[in-house]
Design an enzyme around this catalytic site. Sequence first.
Site, PDB file in Angstrom:
ATOM      1  CG  ASP A 163       9.848   7.953   1.319  1.00 23.09           C
ATOM      2  OD1 ASP A 163      10.217   8.069   2.507  1.00 23.09           O
ATOM      3  OD2 ASP A 163       8.748   7.471   1.008  1.00 23.09           O
TER       4      ASP A 163
ATOM      5  N   GLY B 240      -0.873   4.664  -3.937  1.00 25.80           N
ATOM      6  CA  GLY B 240      -1.741   3.630  -4.488  1.00 25.80           C
ATOM      7  C   GLY B 240      -1.379   2.233  -4.034  1.00 25.80           C
TER       8      GLY B 240
ATOM      9  CD  GLU C  87      -3.086   0.883   0.648  1.00 28.07           C
ATOM     10  OE1 GLU C  87      -3.819  -0.063   0.937  1.00 28.07           O
ATOM     11  OE2 GLU C  87      -3.319   1.691  -0.265  1.00 28.07           O
ATOM     12  N   GLY C  88       1.146   1.769  -1.153  1.00 29.70           N
ATOM     13  CA  GLY C  88       2.057   2.907  -1.223  1.00 29.70           C
ATOM     14  C   GLY C  88       1.329   4.195  -0.886  1.00 29.70           C
TER      15      GLY C  88
HETATM   16  P1  AMP Z   1       5.668   1.814  -3.078  1.00 31.77           P
HETATM   17  O1  AMP Z   1       4.464   2.661  -3.160  1.00 31.77           O
HETATM   18  O2  AMP Z   1       6.431   1.757  -4.364  1.00 31.77           O
HETATM   19  O3  AMP Z   1       6.522   2.162  -1.891  1.00 31.77           O
HETATM   20  O4  AMP Z   1       5.185   0.333  -2.772  1.00 31.77           O
HETATM   21  C1  AMP Z   1       4.625  -0.039  -1.539  1.00 31.77           C
HETATM   22  C2  AMP Z   1       5.055  -1.448  -1.188  1.00 31.77           C
HETATM   23  O5  AMP Z   1       4.667  -2.340  -2.256  1.00 31.77           O
HETATM   24  C3  AMP Z   1       6.564  -1.643  -1.043  1.00 31.77           C
HETATM   25  O6  AMP Z   1       7.005  -1.381   0.255  1.00 31.77           O
HETATM   26  C4  AMP Z   1       6.719  -3.113  -1.396  1.00 31.77           C
HETATM   27  O7  AMP Z   1       6.480  -3.950  -0.279  1.00 31.77           O
HETATM   28  C5  AMP Z   1       5.639  -3.355  -2.439  1.00 31.77           C
HETATM   29  N1  AMP Z   1       6.213  -3.226  -3.784  1.00 31.77           N
HETATM   30  C6  AMP Z   1       6.387  -2.098  -4.505  1.00 31.77           C
HETATM   31  N2  AMP Z   1       6.976  -2.346  -5.699  1.00 31.77           N
HETATM   32  C7  AMP Z   1       7.197  -3.684  -5.726  1.00 31.77           C
HETATM   33  C8  AMP Z   1       7.813  -4.570  -6.675  1.00 31.77           C
HETATM   34  N3  AMP Z   1       8.314  -4.130  -7.815  1.00 31.77           N
HETATM   35  N4  AMP Z   1       7.866  -5.883  -6.362  1.00 31.77           N
HETATM   36  C9  AMP Z   1       7.353  -6.338  -5.202  1.00 31.77           C
HETATM   37  N5  AMP Z   1       6.792  -5.551  -4.259  1.00 31.77           N
HETATM   38  C10 AMP Z   1       6.699  -4.249  -4.508  1.00 31.77           C
END
Ligand code: AMP
Length: 335
Positions: free
Chosen positions: A142, A24, A20-21
């Site tokens: 970040d 999104g 959950e970024g």
């Molecule tokens: P983000 O918004 O990019 O920080 O993504 C939130 C979370 O989603 C991250 O902390 C990861 O645990 C997971 N995530 C994001 N991108 C990837 C990826 N390419 N492969 C696997 N997990 C991902």
Amino acid sequence: MRSGCSRSVENYEKMEQIGEGTYGQVFMARSNTTGEIVALKKVRMDNEKEGFPITAIREIKILKSLDHKNVIKLKEIVTSKAHALNQNKGSIYMVFEYMDHDLTGLADRPGMKFSEPQIKCYMKQLLTGLYYCHRNNILHRDIKGSNLLIDNNGILKLADFGLARSCASESSKTLTNRVITLWYRPPELLLGTQFYGPAVDMWSAGCIFAELLLGKPILPGKNELEQLDLMFKLCGSPVPVDWPEVELLPWASSFVGKKRFPRRVQDVFRRFSRSARSLVESFLTLNPTHRISARDALDSDYFWEEPIPCSPQDLPKYEPSHEFQTRKRRQVWLC
Ligand code: AMP
């Protein structure tokens, strides 16, 4: 990355939510054509009255300009169609190579303790990725464990460029100081500077290094005031002799020259080697102009003396672990 018209998200079969970024949800998905496993990051459009969010445009632009083994690869952008009947506006997804872990999820596994060669291996990759970004005038803004993704070959990649920005030719432009997750945020941002550079990411890298050594976050402040308090109790209060510009920072008058705390870094890290302590000191330097760069950190004795860093493929293989899943599992246990 493909160029031109974007393909449909129907080319992928969503499997489960893995993150959950800020901007999104993130799903694990399988390509219907190649069977490849990818990560689909949905671009959050909830608050957008004016079309595509500027933050996502910035993230995509930056990701497209970067190509390095320690930086996450954006494969393509896919879209889902708008449905007039249920007023669904349609969605946009970024497609990334799938990574099995993030560093926080991995470190939080019960009984997990990284060895020194393993810590050196992760830190070397983090610094190599940062060196590449900084050489290309990109500030990540970040850096934290959940944004450091690791695959099952032990390769670590910087991810989530949602707050990143280019710092080329912008040295005279002001930048927001409301970036970087609190625990990893450097003193100059907490004191309100709007002029900064790669040193902000180096502070965060230092917090991660210290966390890997000690096995817990080093500066877990609950708010900005407490963050500065914890920071000064560990790193000493800022003094103009070491950091002359500190007095000019917007919020300095409330903190500088008030309570005087001595620096305790050597003491807190006394059980680690001389070279490890020296590197922690260089990262956690309050004055950003004296803080070590990614390039110099890679050259430091720590990475060149025994035990040397292990190679990524020698790292143990683990079951997939993402911070989101670890957190969810913990919530279930607590119920
Ligand atoms: P983000 O918004 O990019 O920080 O993504 C939130 C979370 O989603 C991250 O902390 C990861 O645990 C997971 N995530 C994001 N991108 C990837 C990826 N390419 N492969 C696997 N997990 C991902």
